[in-house]
Design a protein around this motif. Structure first.
Motif, PDB file in Angstrom:
ATOM      1  N   LEU A  42      46.734  46.608  53.729  1.00 19.68           N
ATOM      2  CA  LEU A  42      46.883  46.386  52.493  1.00 19.68           C
ATOM      3  C   LEU A  42      48.095  46.482  51.791  1.00 19.68           C
ATOM      4  N   ALA A  43      48.903  47.793  52.102  1.00 15.93           N
ATOM      5  CA  ALA A  43      50.089  47.688  51.735  1.00 15.93           C
ATOM      6  C   ALA A  43      50.985  46.619  52.419  1.00 15.93           C
ATOM      7  N   ARG A  44      50.816  46.463  53.438  1.00 12.05           N
ATOM      8  CA  ARG A  44      51.519  45.479  54.504  1.00 12.05           C
ATOM      9  C   ARG A  44      51.374  44.160  53.497  1.00 12.05           C
ATOM     10  N   ASP A  45      50.036  43.663  53.229  1.00 13.85           N
ATOM     11  CA  ASP A  45      49.965  42.346  52.647  1.00 13.85           C
ATOM     12  C   ASP A  45      50.469  42.215  51.220  1.00 13.85           C
ATOM     13  N   VAL A  46      50.515  43.598  50.417  1.00 13.24           N
ATOM     14  CA  VAL A  46      50.940  43.513  49.042  1.00 13.24           C
ATOM     15  C   VAL A  46      52.569  42.947  49.476  1.00 13.24           C
ATOM     16  N   VAL A  47      53.260  43.771  50.396  1.00  9.86           N
ATOM     17  CA  VAL A  47      54.674  43.367  50.433  1.00  9.86           C
ATOM     18  C   VAL A  47      54.981  42.104  50.860  1.00  9.86           C
ATOM     19  N   ILE A  48      54.104  41.407  51.720  1.00 12.18           N
ATOM     20  CA  ILE A  48      53.976  40.028  52.164  1.00 12.18           C
ATOM     21  C   ILE A  48      54.031  38.978  50.879  1.00 12.18           C
ATOM     22  N   ALA A  49      52.647  39.451  50.146  1.00 10.58           N
ATOM     23  CA  ALA A  49      52.399  38.637  49.095  1.00 10.58           C
ATOM     24  C   ALA A  49      53.674  38.633  48.139  1.00 10.58           C
ATOM     25  N   THR A  50      54.219  39.869  47.739  1.00 10.72           N
ATOM     26  CA  THR A  50      55.365  39.917  46.819  1.00 10.72           C
ATOM     27  C   THR A  50      56.618  39.211  47.320  1.00 10.72           C
ATOM     28  N   LEU A 356      46.329  44.391  43.877  1.00  3.94           N
ATOM     29  CA  LEU A 356      46.862  44.370  45.214  1.00  3.94           C
ATOM     30  C   LEU A 356      47.886  43.284  45.304  1.00  3.94           C
ATOM     31  N   PHE A 357      47.796  42.081  45.036  1.00  6.22           N
ATOM     32  CA  PHE A 357      48.730  41.049  45.292  1.00  6.22           C
ATOM     33  C   PHE A 357      49.428  40.322  44.154  1.00  6.22           C
ATOM     34  N   HIS A 358      49.053  40.657  42.868  1.00  4.50           N
ATOM     35  CA  HIS A 358      49.661  39.878  41.620  1.00  4.50           C
ATOM     36  C   HIS A 358      50.927  40.399  41.266  1.00  4.50           C
ATOM     37  N   TYR A 359      51.956  40.332  42.311  1.00  7.85           N
ATOM     38  CA  TYR A 359      53.388  40.722  42.130  1.00  7.85           C
ATOM     39  C   TYR A 359      54.157  39.611  42.802  1.00  7.85           C
ATOM     40  N   GLY A 360      55.302  39.638  42.264  1.00 11.35           N
ATOM     41  CA  GLY A 360      56.368  38.513  42.826  1.00 11.35           C
ATOM     42  C   GLY A 360      56.011  37.181  42.882  1.00 11.35           C
ATOM     43  N   ALA A 361      55.775  36.633  44.162  1.00 13.86           N
ATOM     44  CA  ALA A 361      55.479  35.245  44.291  1.00 13.86           C
ATOM     45  C   ALA A 361      54.093  34.844  43.966  1.00 13.86           C
ATOM     46  N   MET A 362      53.302  35.849  43.760  1.00 15.49           N
ATOM     47  CA  MET A 362      51.821  35.610  43.682  1.00 15.49           C
ATOM     48  C   MET A 362      51.371  35.101  42.200  1.00 15.49           C
ATOM     49  N   TRP A 492      48.723  44.580  32.549  1.00 14.45           N
ATOM     50  CA  TRP A 492      48.811  45.883  33.179  1.00 14.45           C
ATOM     51  C   TRP A 492      49.989  46.145  33.989  1.00 14.45           C
ATOM     52  N   GLY A 493      50.500  47.251  34.172  1.00 13.00           N
ATOM     53  CA  GLY A 493      51.374  47.680  35.103  1.00 13.00           C
ATOM     54  C   GLY A 493      50.819  48.079  36.261  1.00 13.00           C
ATOM     55  N   VAL A 494      51.494  48.376  37.536  1.00 18.99           N
ATOM     56  CA  VAL A 494      50.896  48.544  38.704  1.00 18.99           C
ATOM     57  C   VAL A 494      50.298  49.807  38.700  1.00 18.99           C
ATOM     58  N   TRP A 495      50.506  50.820  37.980  1.00 20.16           N
ATOM     59  CA  TRP A 495      50.012  52.114  37.804  1.00 20.16           C
ATOM     60  C   TRP A 495      48.613  52.043  36.942  1.00 20.16           C
ATOM     61  N   GLN A 496      48.631  51.247  36.069  1.00 22.31           N
ATOM     62  CA  GLN A 496      47.344  51.315  34.998  1.00 22.31           C
ATOM     63  C   GLN A 496      46.257  50.601  35.814  1.00 22.31           C
ATOM     64  N   ARG A 497      46.730  49.425  36.670  1.00 23.86           N
ATOM     65  CA  ARG A 497      45.719  48.711  37.457  1.00 23.86           C
ATOM     66  C   ARG A 497      45.255  49.422  38.498  1.00 23.86           C
ATOM     67  N   ALA A 498      46.107  50.251  39.344  1.00 23.96           N
ATOM     68  CA  ALA A 498      45.706  51.276  40.433  1.00 23.96           C
ATOM     69  C   ALA A 498      44.727  52.419  39.852  1.00 23.96           C
ATOM     70  N   ALA A 499      45.255  53.021  38.583  1.00 23.27           N
ATOM     71  CA  ALA A 499      44.235  54.147  38.060  1.00 23.27           C
ATOM     72  C   ALA A 499      42.972  53.675  37.689  1.00 23.27           C
ATOM     73  N   THR A 500      42.919  52.367  37.080  1.00 18.77           N
ATOM     74  CA  THR A 500      41.509  51.711  36.801  1.00 18.77           C
ATOM     75  C   THR A 500      40.728  51.431  37.827  1.00 18.77           C
ATOM     76  N   LEU A 501      41.279  50.801  38.740  1.00 17.83           N
ATOM     77  CA  LEU A 501      40.609  50.370  40.059  1.00 17.83           C
ATOM     78  C   LEU A 501      39.937  51.696  40.726  1.00 17.83           C
ATOM     79  N   LEU A 502      40.815  52.677  40.977  1.00 17.06           N
ATOM     80  CA  LEU A 502      40.237  53.750  41.549  1.00 17.06           C
ATOM     81  C   LEU A 502      39.300  54.751  40.590  1.00 17.06           C
ATOM     82  N   GLY A 503      39.435  54.568  39.463  1.00 14.74           N
ATOM     83  CA  GLY A 503      38.181  55.197  38.704  1.00 14.74           C
ATOM     84  C   GLY A 503      37.030  54.295  38.829  1.00 14.74           C
ATOM     85  N   LEU A 504      37.049  53.115  38.739  1.00 18.57           N
ATOM     86  CA  LEU A 504      35.799  52.238  39.013  1.00 18.57           C
ATOM     87  C   LEU A 504      35.068  52.427  40.449  1.00 18.57           C
TER      88      LEU A 504
END
Length: 530
Positions: A42-50, A356-362, A492-504
């Motif tokens: 998934l980290a790889r795909d985040v890099v590719i998506a970005t 996971l993917f809404h960064y850069g060119a996505m 949201w920023g990346v950390w707020q997204r990650a924290a909320t998703l992890l919590g859910l």
């Protein structure tokens, strides 16, 4: 113990054949390593998506990687794996150590020669292969040429990763599950490193990804070699297609080439048809498929990995009762994870994709489109996982003809579903067609095993099903109630997204497994010796 078996005594302290082990423990080992690999994937795909989004470069790479990767799953982890492990288990159980080594030498040499020839031919005809697997690219000569150039770099990966799969099959048969399960981590690390480190040096930045695939093949094969040597099973490759074991493997492989990889063929058909749709369709399907592959790989593939050697051993020992108990155990384990995982993917489709993917060119539009296909694929998650544990019930008994017949029916069903659904639902229709054909495939596999008396449901299924259903209802209600609207996640920023998703995610898991605990389900219920 017979005289023949007594000859297969340990050399230098190593057992000639695989020792029995706990299936739950082995499954957890594979799941843990696979989870690490999938997270890095998934980290790889985040890099590719970005870096590349869902544009032409990303589409070109996904096709150039999917073609050899499809053949890898077909030849290496698919038909070869399912045919090789039962034969190897029989040799390890009933033959001498020297006979086992002769088999490994012949298989390694024969497999290497065949795949080297296939790779060489594929590199020569790369543009025609691209046209065959992605005919829509022919409308853009630049995209077609870029994909062909990438394919010439990625196709040798087939040869390298197939030999890696051969080594992994040997290690799995000897209950060394951790090393093969960890190996895919190296692919993800190689691609991340290539994307970040080689991109600035490439005339076309996306070519860095193709180089990453080639590097990964070399690294993965090199990683497993020392572990084979430590077991005293390092082969001396020498082609020998007349070896009885090789001939049996080839006989079993012929129908298994199709049967074991029906789902992969269906996914490849999705790519062919998606190339004819709007630009970005290939990437939308790829990103959504990657999320479904996370639970499928961590749990479904892990169960299939540990169950095949165990079933093969029980079949060689002529122990049908234990064989049936193992299949029943695997089905319960699949439902335990597959049901809540599929429901969570449906309920959290947009939040997952955004996080996971809404960064850069996505773009926002890419998220909406990918979410549609993700929900459709998620409906097929449980059937995909069931296929992973039901198909070994045939292969362990060296029956590859029945699954191929079922595979033909499932393939035809997928084609019909594709034609019916592609026009109203576009790329999401392709994903839904794949899910429906997986349901059809899993149903026929299970019915066939039940009719033959191989699959015998043990006591307690009614209560177990009601318990799982209640857990899914409670978890799903909680996620639906607590998850914010997906548009909110965009701000949201990346950390707020990650924290909320992890919590859910953690909250849903606690509710689900808490419900199971209240209903009396315990970890000890899933312990079974291999």
């Amino acid at each position: 113990m017979t005289a023949r078996q007594s000859q297969a005594t340990p050399e230098d302290g190593e057992s000639a054949g695989p020792a029995s082990g706990g299936l739950l423990r082995s499954g957890l080992v594979v799941s843990t390593m696979t989870m690490l690999s999938r997270v890095l994937g998934l980290a790889r795909d985040v890099v590719i998506a970005t870096l590349f989004g869902a544009g032409s470069g990303a589409d070109a790479f996904f096709v150039a990687f999917k073609i050899p990767n499809f053949m890898r799953r077909l030849f290496a982890e698919g038909a070869f794996n399912q045919a090789f492990i039962p034969v190897l288990s029989e040799y390890a159980t009933q033959r001498t150590r020297e006979e086992v080594r002769e088999l490994l030498d012949a298989v390694a040499g024969s497999l290497g020669v065949v795949l080297a020839l296939i790779s060489a031919v594929a590199m020569l005809i790369a543009p025609w292969l691209v046209w065959l697997f992605a005919p829509g690219f022919s409308a853009d000569p630049g995209k077609l040429a870029l994909t062909a150039d990438m394919l010439r770099l990625t196709f040798p990966y087939l040869w390298l990763i197939s030999l890696t799969a051969f080594a992994g099959s040997v290690l799995n048969t000897w209950n060394r599950f951790a090393v093969p399960a960890f190996t895919p981590v190296l692919l993800n690390l190689s691609l991340i490193g290539a994307a970040l480190g080689l991109t600035p040096w490439m005339q076309d930045p996306s070519m860095a990804l193709a180089w990453g695939v080639l590097i990964a093949g070399v690294v993965q094969l090199g990683f497993q070699v020392p572990f084979l040597a430590r077991l005293g099973l390092m082969p001396r490759p020498w082609p020998n297609f007349r070896h009885p074991g090789v001939r049996r493997i080839l006989t079993l492989m012929a129908p298994a080439l199709f049967a074991v990889s029906v789902s992969q063929i269906n996914l490849l058909l999705d790519t062919v048809l998606a190339s004819l749709l709007a630009s970005g369709s290939v990437s939308w399907l790829y990103y959504s498929d990657r999320l479904v592959e996370l639970p499928l790989g961590v749990f479904g593939v892990a169960l299939g990995t540990v169950i095949l050697p165990a079933l093969s051993k029980r079949h060689a020992e002529q122990s049908p009762e234990h064989f049936a108990k193992m299949l029943d155990w695997a089905l319960r384990a699949v439902l335990l994870i597959g049901l809540p995982a599929g429901l969570a993917l449906i309920l959290l489709a947009e939040p997952l994709l955004v996080s996971l993917f809404h960064y850069g060119a996505m773009t926002d539009h890419d998220i909406v489109m990918a979410a549609r296909s993700l929900r459709a694929y998620a409906l097929g998650l449980l059937p995909f996982m069931l296929i992973k544990v039901l198909a070994p019930g045939y292969f362990a008994r060296q029956d590859t003809k029945t699954p191929v017949k079922i595979g033909v029916f499932a393939m035809l069903a997928n084609m019909v579903f594709n034609l019916l659904l592609i026009w109203p639902l576009a790329h999401a229709g392709l994903a839904l067609a794949t899910a429906l054909s997986a349901c059809f495939n899993a149903g026929l596999l299970g019915w066939g095993l039940k009719r033959r008396g191989v699959l015998q449901f043990q006591s307690g299924w009614g209560r177990y099903a009601l318990t799982l259903g209640g857990g899914c209802m409670v978890m799903g209600g909680g996620l639906w109630w607590l998850a914010p609207e997906w548009h909110v996640w965009l701000d949201w920023g990346v950390w707020q997204r990650a924290a909320t998703l992890l919590g859910l995610t953690l909250g849903g898991a606690v509710v689900y497994f808490g419900w199971l605990a209240l209903c009396g389900v315990r970890l000890r219920h899933f312990r079974l010796r291999g």
